[in-house]
Scaffold this motif. Structure first.
Motif, PDB file in Angstrom:
ATOM      1  N   MET A 134       0.844  -1.199   0.000  1.00 14.06           N
ATOM      2  CA  MET A 134       0.000   0.000   0.000  1.00 14.06           C
ATOM      3  C   MET A 134       0.874   1.242   0.000  1.00 14.06           C
ATOM      4  N   GLN A 135       0.624   2.139  -0.963  1.00 16.63           N
ATOM      5  CA  GLN A 135       1.335   3.418  -1.015  1.00 16.63           C
ATOM      6  C   GLN A 135       0.311   4.543  -0.970  1.00 16.63           C
ATOM      7  N   LYS A 136       0.714   5.682  -0.435  1.00 11.96           N
ATOM      8  CA  LYS A 136      -0.216   6.809  -0.318  1.00 11.96           C
ATOM      9  C   LYS A 136       0.457   8.087  -0.806  1.00 11.96           C
ATOM     10  N   TYR A 137      -0.265   8.831  -1.659  1.00  9.27           N
ATOM     11  CA  TYR A 137       0.216  10.112  -2.182  1.00  9.27           C
ATOM     12  C   TYR A 137      -0.930  11.121  -2.161  1.00  9.27           C
ATOM     13  N   PRO A 138      -0.619  12.405  -1.998  1.00  3.50           N
ATOM     14  CA  PRO A 138      -1.686  13.421  -2.038  1.00  3.50           C
ATOM     15  C   PRO A 138      -2.455  13.401  -3.356  1.00  3.50           C
ATOM     16  N   VAL A 139      -1.721  13.201  -4.492  1.00  3.17           N
ATOM     17  CA  VAL A 139      -2.379  13.172  -5.802  1.00  3.17           C
ATOM     18  C   VAL A 139      -1.835  11.992  -6.597  1.00  3.17           C
ATOM     19  N   VAL A 140      -2.751  11.217  -7.182  1.00  2.00           N
ATOM     20  CA  VAL A 140      -2.391  10.077  -8.027  1.00  2.00           C
ATOM     21  C   VAL A 140      -2.786  10.425  -9.464  1.00  2.00           C
ATOM     22  N   ILE A 141      -1.822  10.296 -10.382  1.00  2.00           N
ATOM     23  CA  ILE A 141      -2.048  10.681 -11.777  1.00  2.00           C
ATOM     24  C   ILE A 141      -1.881   9.447 -12.667  1.00  2.00           C
ATOM     25  N   ILE A 142      -2.882   9.172 -13.497  1.00  2.00           N
ATOM     26  CA  ILE A 142      -2.799   8.062 -14.449  1.00  2.00           C
ATOM     27  C   ILE A 142      -2.410   8.615 -15.813  1.00  2.00           C
ATOM     28  N   GLY A 143      -1.230   8.213 -16.297  1.00  6.30           N
ATOM     29  CA  GLY A 143      -0.793   8.619 -17.629  1.00  6.30           C
ATOM     30  C   GLY A 143       0.310   9.663 -17.594  1.00  6.30           C
ATOM     31  N   ALA A 144       1.427   9.376 -18.314  1.00  8.78           N
ATOM     32  CA  ALA A 144       2.570  10.300 -18.365  1.00  8.78           C
ATOM     33  C   ALA A 144       2.668  10.947 -19.734  1.00  8.78           C
ATOM     34  N   GLY A 145       1.524  11.382 -20.272  1.00  5.71           N
ATOM     35  CA  GLY A 145       1.503  12.182 -21.484  1.00  5.71           C
ATOM     36  C   GLY A 145       1.557  13.656 -21.128  1.00  5.71           C
ATOM     37  N   PRO A 146       1.298  14.550 -22.095  1.00  5.82           N
ATOM     38  CA  PRO A 146       1.369  15.990 -21.820  1.00  5.82           C
ATOM     39  C   PRO A 146       0.488  16.447 -20.661  1.00  5.82           C
ATOM     40  N   ALA A 147      -0.746  15.977 -20.602  1.00  2.00           N
ATOM     41  CA  ALA A 147      -1.659  16.431 -19.544  1.00  2.00           C
ATOM     42  C   ALA A 147      -1.213  15.919 -18.177  1.00  2.00           C
ATOM     43  N   GLY A 148      -0.877  14.623 -18.086  1.00  4.36           N
ATOM     44  CA  GLY A 148      -0.501  14.037 -16.800  1.00  4.36           C
ATOM     45  C   GLY A 148       0.791  14.606 -16.246  1.00  4.36           C
ATOM     46  N   LEU A 149       1.816  14.744 -17.100  1.00  3.99           N
ATOM     47  CA  LEU A 149       3.100  15.267 -16.623  1.00  3.99           C
ATOM     48  C   LEU A 149       3.017  16.752 -16.302  1.00  3.99           C
ATOM     49  N   THR A 150       2.187  17.480 -17.048  1.00  2.00           N
ATOM     50  CA  THR A 150       1.995  18.900 -16.718  1.00  2.00           C
ATOM     51  C   THR A 150       1.374  19.040 -15.339  1.00  2.00           C
ATOM     52  N   ALA A 151       0.373  18.211 -15.053  1.00  5.12           N
ATOM     53  CA  ALA A 151      -0.254  18.245 -13.726  1.00  5.12           C
ATOM     54  C   ALA A 151       0.775  17.927 -12.644  1.00  5.12           C
ATOM     55  N   ALA A 152       1.592  16.900 -12.867  1.00 12.23           N
ATOM     56  CA  ALA A 152       2.607  16.526 -11.876  1.00 12.23           C
ATOM     57  C   ALA A 152       3.606  17.663 -11.654  1.00 12.23           C
ATOM     58  N   TYR A 153       3.989  18.329 -12.730  1.00 13.90           N
ATOM     59  CA  TYR A 153       4.957  19.421 -12.643  1.00 13.90           C
ATOM     60  C   TYR A 153       4.377  20.617 -11.887  1.00 13.90           C
ATOM     61  N   GLN A 154       3.117  20.944 -12.178  1.00 20.18           N
ATOM     62  CA  GLN A 154       2.474  22.066 -11.483  1.00 20.18           C
ATOM     63  C   GLN A 154       2.319  21.768  -9.994  1.00 20.18           C
ATOM     64  N   LEU A 155       2.008  20.535  -9.662  1.00 24.39           N
ATOM     65  CA  LEU A 155       1.921  20.147  -8.253  1.00 24.39           C
ATOM     66  C   LEU A 155       3.287  20.247  -7.586  1.00 24.39           C
TER      67      LEU A 155
END
Length: 484
Positions: A1-22
């Motif tokens: 079991m792992q826990k993160y504040p935000v879980v993102i599915i997909g490392a395309g432009p939308a997913g990686l942009t979200a991860a970077y902004q976070l």
């Protein structure tokens, strides 16, 4: 079991942009990517040192925040590329955008006059109609350009791309992809030069080693700040409880991992997301998901013993006797894409659907077909000049805007909007034919929603304000709370 504040599915432009902004707000995330490369359809593939795109991606946008982000991440690894493309139709090459004398020379004065008459006829008919709205692609284009221009420059290529008649493609797609164009503007630009229209830009930015380089940089930056990007990781279960997502189960090699989070952002095909939910959504939602269709895509990259073949970045092949839809010349995007300057790498792009004749053809047969076609087009002088090739297949490359999609998507959108902690973003996450800048914008706005703002992601690329304006205030209190 792992826990993160935000879980993102997909490392395309939308997913990686979200991860970077976070990351910039000191909020940890985890990104789950099924393939072995980041970037989604905007990735860069490599074969024997030759680099090539999956479709070709220009970096040009009217969204200021997205443009700033590109330069923030890439810096001086961007190059300026002169834009040049043409249309091949009935044995002739047309400049694109159209230029007056080239077009007249290729189709003749008589046909040019008939196109103009057809255009004026369409305008007269439009003025006579009341309470009428185009329902399909053919009606939309004919209404704005006339039937002759539609038949000449729109019909054959569009049907090649989508594999269905233009009468079965919704007018929404035309409105989204051809907005702002008019025959009047095309003629003015042909006579007097570009008038600053987006579709008529003279140059664009491009990462030195292809668009995948951008997403590799995003990955490096988010991972350096403690937000992992798990590759070759398949989502097998999305556990929901009421109107909240509780956890995601993934398979990585032979290891099963369960990940919980406060917020979830998904870029995976929305149909797959719904079918992975446990408990499953109501039957009418699953039925709507089954009704959405996708168009697949494959690229045959040919390595050719020729230094210079043609000056275009890409060429559209409108003639129906050729199966290839578009041809990329990667050396003309960036010289660094080709390891040997005396050679050229061409990307022969074929639009198809999983299970059809093209998709099921062996790699060797596809390379043979592509080699034959590029020679018959007159772009390569001799088939013996083609020394090698490789094939890349891309599932679910394009969401299909058929006659039923809008009805199905509305059901799905209504259902997903009921979740408190789930947002779907990007091309496949919203079943919308977004460009990468608009996909990135949905990722940026999804983060802002997590920070306490309220943006309707479904309006991106449909509302003009999201095209040309993007000014929102940061919610600092929410940032601090989430970062704890």
């Amino acid at each position: 079991m792992q826990k993160y504040p935000v879980v993102i599915i997909g490392a395309g432009p939308a997913g990686l942009t979200a991860a970077y902004q976070l990351m910039k707000e000191n909020i940890k995330s985890i990104v789950l990517e099924q393939s072995d490369k980041v970037g989604g359809i905007s990735r860069t593939e490599t074969y024997k040192g030759y680099r090539f795109d999956i479709g070709g991606h220009r970096f040009f946008t009217k969204v200021t925040e997205v443009e700033k982000l590109w330069y923030e991440v890439m810096g001086d690894e961007f190059i300026k590329v002169p834009r040049m493309s043409r249309i091949y139709y009935k044995g002739k090459f047309f400049n694109y955008p159209l230029t007056l004398f080239n077009t007249l020379q290729n189709i003749g004065i008589v046909n040019s006059a008939l196109i103009l008459l057809s255009y004026f006829k369409a305008k007269v008919q439009a003025r006579m109609r009341t309470n009428w709205e185009a329902e399909n692609f053919e009606e939309w284009v004919t209404d704005r350009f006339g039937s002759r221009l539609y038949e000449t420059f729109f019909k054959t290529y569009t049907e090649k791309v989508w594999g269905i008649p233009c009468t079965q493609i919704r007018a929404d797609w035309a409105a989204q992809r051809i907005q702002g164009m008019s025959l009047k503007r095309a003629v003015i630009n042909a006579l007097f030069g570009s008038q600053n229209a987006k579709s008529l830009i003279k140059e664009f930015d491009y990462p030195l080693l292809g668009p995948g380089m951008m997403w590799e940089r995003f990955q490096e930056k988010v991972e350096s700040q403690g937000s992992p990007v798990l590759m070759e990781t398949q989502v097998t279960r999305v556990e929901r409880e009421g109107n909240r997502i509780k956890s995601i189960t993934v398979l990585q090699a032979d290891k099963t991992i369960q990940i919980t989070g406060a917020n979830f952002i998904s870029t995976m095909p929305v149909t797959a997301l719904l079918h992975r939910m446990d408990p499953q959504p109501p039957e009418h939602v699953l039925e709507a998901a089954r009704g959405l269709k996708y168009r697949d895509f494959l690229i045959v990259s040919l390595i050719i013993d020729e230094k210079d073949l043609f000056p275009d970045n890409w060429i559209y092949i409108h003639s129906p006797e050729f199966k290839v839809g578009r041809i990329q010349n990667f050396k003309n995007w960036s010289p660094a894409m080709v390891p040997d300057a005396s050679y050229t790498c061409l990307g022969m792009e074929y639009f198809c659907s999983q299970g059809d004749e093209l998709w099921e053809m062996s790699d060797s047969k596809l390379i043979e077909l592509a080699s034959r076609e590029v020679v018959n087009l007159g772009l390569v002088s001799n088939i013996n000049k083609i020394e090698d090739g490789t094939v890349i297949r891309q599932y679910k490359a394009y969401p299909v805007y058929d006659g039923e999609y809008q009805k199905h998507l509305k059901v799905i959108q209504t259902y997903l909007e009921g979740f408190e902690n789930l947002q779907t973003v990007g091309r496949n996450g919203m079943h919308r034919y977004n460009n990468q800048d608009h996909s990135m914008l949905t990722g940026m706005l999804a983060v802002k929603n997590i920070l306490g703002e309220n943006h309707d992601l479904w309006n991106v690329n449909t509302e003009r304000s999201y095209h040309e304006e993007f000014t929102v205030e940061e919610s600092k209190q929410k940032v601090q709370a989430l970062a704890k």
